[in-house]
Design an enzyme around this catalytic site. Structure first.
Site, PDB file in Angstrom:
ATOM      1  N   LYS A  43     -13.058  30.168 -32.920  1.00 22.30           N
ATOM      2  CA  LYS A  43     -14.124  30.903 -33.618  1.00 22.30           C
ATOM      3  C   LYS A  43     -14.155  32.355 -33.131  1.00 22.30           C
ATOM      4  CE  LYS A  43     -18.195  31.997 -35.523  1.00 22.30           C
ATOM      5  NZ  LYS A  43     -18.299  32.279 -36.976  1.00 22.30           N
ATOM      6  N   CYS A 129     -16.340  40.887 -40.190  1.00 22.41           N
ATOM      7  CA  CYS A 129     -17.506  39.993 -40.260  1.00 22.41           C
ATOM      8  C   CYS A 129     -18.626  40.662 -41.050  1.00 22.41           C
ATOM      9  CB  CYS A 129     -18.015  39.618 -38.868  1.00 22.41           C
ATOM     10  SG  CYS A 129     -19.560  38.676 -38.971  1.00 22.41           S
ATOM     11  N   THR A 271     -13.120  27.290 -46.661  1.00 20.72           N
ATOM     12  CA  THR A 271     -14.087  26.473 -47.393  1.00 20.72           C
ATOM     13  C   THR A 271     -13.617  25.024 -47.598  1.00 20.72           C
ATOM     14  OG1 THR A 271     -15.002  28.400 -48.549  1.00 20.72           O
ATOM     15  CG2 THR A 271     -15.328  26.249 -49.587  1.00 20.72           C
TER      16      THR A 271
HETATM   17  C1  DHB Z   1     -18.931  35.261 -39.356  1.00 21.76           C
HETATM   18  C2  DHB Z   1     -18.471  35.384 -40.641  1.00 21.76           C
HETATM   19  C3  DHB Z   1     -17.285  36.011 -40.873  1.00 21.76           C
HETATM   20  O1  DHB Z   1     -16.775  36.152 -42.132  1.00 21.76           O
HETATM   21  C4  DHB Z   1     -16.560  36.521 -39.821  1.00 21.76           C
HETATM   22  O2  DHB Z   1     -15.404  37.139 -40.062  1.00 21.76           O
HETATM   23  C5  DHB Z   1     -17.018  36.407 -38.528  1.00 21.76           C
HETATM   24  C6  DHB Z   1     -18.219  35.773 -38.301  1.00 21.76           C
HETATM   25  C7  DHB Z   1     -20.200  34.595 -39.104  1.00 21.76           C
HETATM   26  O3  DHB Z   1     -21.124  34.752 -39.907  1.00 21.76           O
HETATM   27  O4  DHB Z   1     -20.321  33.910 -38.067  1.00 21.76           O
END
Ligand code: DHB
Length: 310
Positions: A43, A129, A271
Site C-alpha cells: 500500500k 493520490c 477494482t
Molecule cells: C489513495 C488513493 C490513491 O489513488 C492513491 O494513489 C493513493 C492513496 C487513498 O485514498 O488511500
C-alpha cells in the site's frame, strides 16, 4: 510462457495488484503473495501510519468503483519490514514498495529510508493520490514533479518508477514525458484512478461515499480506455530504458492483452481484485494464455507495443 521483465527484474507473469488493493497489512500481502500474480506491491505509504478518511470510503458502481480512502496505511517502516522479510523468503519474486508522501519533505525522507536499507526490490513513487483533502496530485504540477525528481535522484540509487494520474491532452503527454526522460526511472505506471469523480444514488439522491462531499477516484470499466491511451501515449514518448506498467479497468485476459499491446510490460489490477479477491489472478493468467494461443503467439514480447493503427 507469460514471463516478462522490468529492467533486470524478472516476473513469471505480468499480473499484480494495483497499490491500495489487497496490500494494507501482512494478512492481505500474504494472500497476494500466495496468489498466481507474478508479484505484488505494498500500500502507498507515508512515513507515519494513518487512519485515512471516514467511512464509507469505497463504493462499488455498476461500471467500476469510487474511492476516497485517504491514504490509510501502517507507515513506511511496517512495509519496509515486510519487504525485507519477503525478499529473503521469495528471492525470485521482486516486490514493489509504494510511497506517497504528504509533502516534498515526507517523500525525500522516505526515499532516504529506502535507499539506506537492504531493500532490493522496486520503489514506486506515487505522484497521483487524489484523496487527501488539501493535497493536490503532484503529477498535475509539472514544476513540483521535476523538483521532487531532481531532489530524489540527487541521492537515490535504487530502481524506481512513478505512478501517474490520467492525462487527457496530447500536450500533457509531451510535457510529462520530456520531464520523466531526464531521470534514470525504470518504469512509469499509468494510470491511477480518474480523480475526483462523483456518483449519484438515484434512490436516496445522495453521493456514494462520505469523504470530500462524495468526490472520489474512479476505477474499473470507466478507466480502461483512458488507461489504454495513457499507456500508448507514454510508450510513444518515453526513452526505451523507461518501461511501462499498465493499470486501469482490467477484469479479463483480453483487458491484460490490450494493455500489453499498447506498450505495458506489467499489468496491475485494482477494482476487479477488490471485487473478486486474489483468486482473480488464476483466471486472468488462464485467459491471457488463451488469448496468446488464439493469436498463435508463445511469448509476451510478441504482444508488447504491437498495437496496429489503421
Ligand atoms: C489513495 C488513493 C490513491 O489513488 C492513491 O494513489 C493513493 C492513496 C487513498 O485514498 O488511500
Amino acid at each position: 510462457n507469460l514471463a516478462t521483465h522490468l529492467g533486470d527484474f524478472q516476473f513469471a507473469n505480468p499480473l499484480m495488484n494495483a497499490s491500495g488493493v489487497y496490500c494494507y497489512d501482512q494478512l492481505q500481502l500474504d494472500a497476494m503473495a500466495a496468489s498466481d500474480a507474478g508479484t505484488l506491491t505494498t500500500k502507498s505509504a507515508t512515513m507515519a501510519s494513518r487512519l485515512g478518511n471516514p467511512e464509507p470510503r469505497y463504493a462499488h458502481l455498476a461500471l467500476g468503483s469510487i474511492n476516497s480512502m485517504g491514504l490509510p496505511n501502517l507507515g513506511l517502516p511496517y512495509y519496509l519490514d515486510y519487504a525485507l522479510d519477503f525478499q529473503n523468503t521469495h528471492p525470485t519474486k521482486p516486490i514493489f514498495m509504494s510511497i506517497a508522501g504528504l509533502s516534498h519533505a515526507d517523500n525525500i525522507a522516505m526515499a532516504h529510508m529506502i535507499n539506506d536499507n537492504e531493500f532490493n526490490g522496486l520503489t514506486e513513487l506515487n505522484l497521483s493520490c487524489p484523496n487527501v483533502p488539501g493535497k493536490p496530485q503532484v503529477a498535475y504540477d509539472l514544476e513540483a514533479t521535476a523538483t521532487l525528481l531532481d531532489d530524489i535522484f540527487s541521492f537515490f540509487s535504487k530502481p524506481m518508477g512513478v505512478k501517474l494520474p490520467p492525462y487527457f491532452d496530447l500536450a500533457q503527454f509531451d510535457e510529462m514525458a520530456a520531464i520523466l526522460n531526464r531521470y534514470p526511472l525504470i518504469y512509469v505506471n499509468s494510470i491511477n484512478s480518474l480523480g475526483n469523480g462523483l456518483w449519484v444514488n438515484p434512490d436516496s439522491d445522495t453521493v456514494a461515499i462520505k469523504p470530500k462531499g462524495g468526490f472520489g477516484g474512479i476505477g474499473g470499466d470507466y478507466a480502461k480506455p483512458i488507461a489504454l491511451a495513457n499507456v500508448r501515449a507514454f510508450a510513444q514518448r518515453l526513452k526505451p530504458e523507461i518501461q511501462i506498467i499498465g493499470t486501469g479497468g482490467v477484469k479479463s485476459g483480453r483487458d491484460v492483452y490490450d494493455l500489453l499491446l499498447c506498450g505495458a510490460s506489467l499489468v496491475q489490477v485494482g477494482t476487479a481484485l477488490y471485487e473478486e479477491g486474489p483468486e482473480i489472478f488464476t483466471r486472468l493468467n488462464a485467459e491471457l494464455d488463451q488469448e496468446l494461443t488464439k493469436k498463435g503467439l508463445t511469448e509476451l514480447d510478441s504482444v508488447i507495443g504491437q498495437l496496429k493503427t489503421l
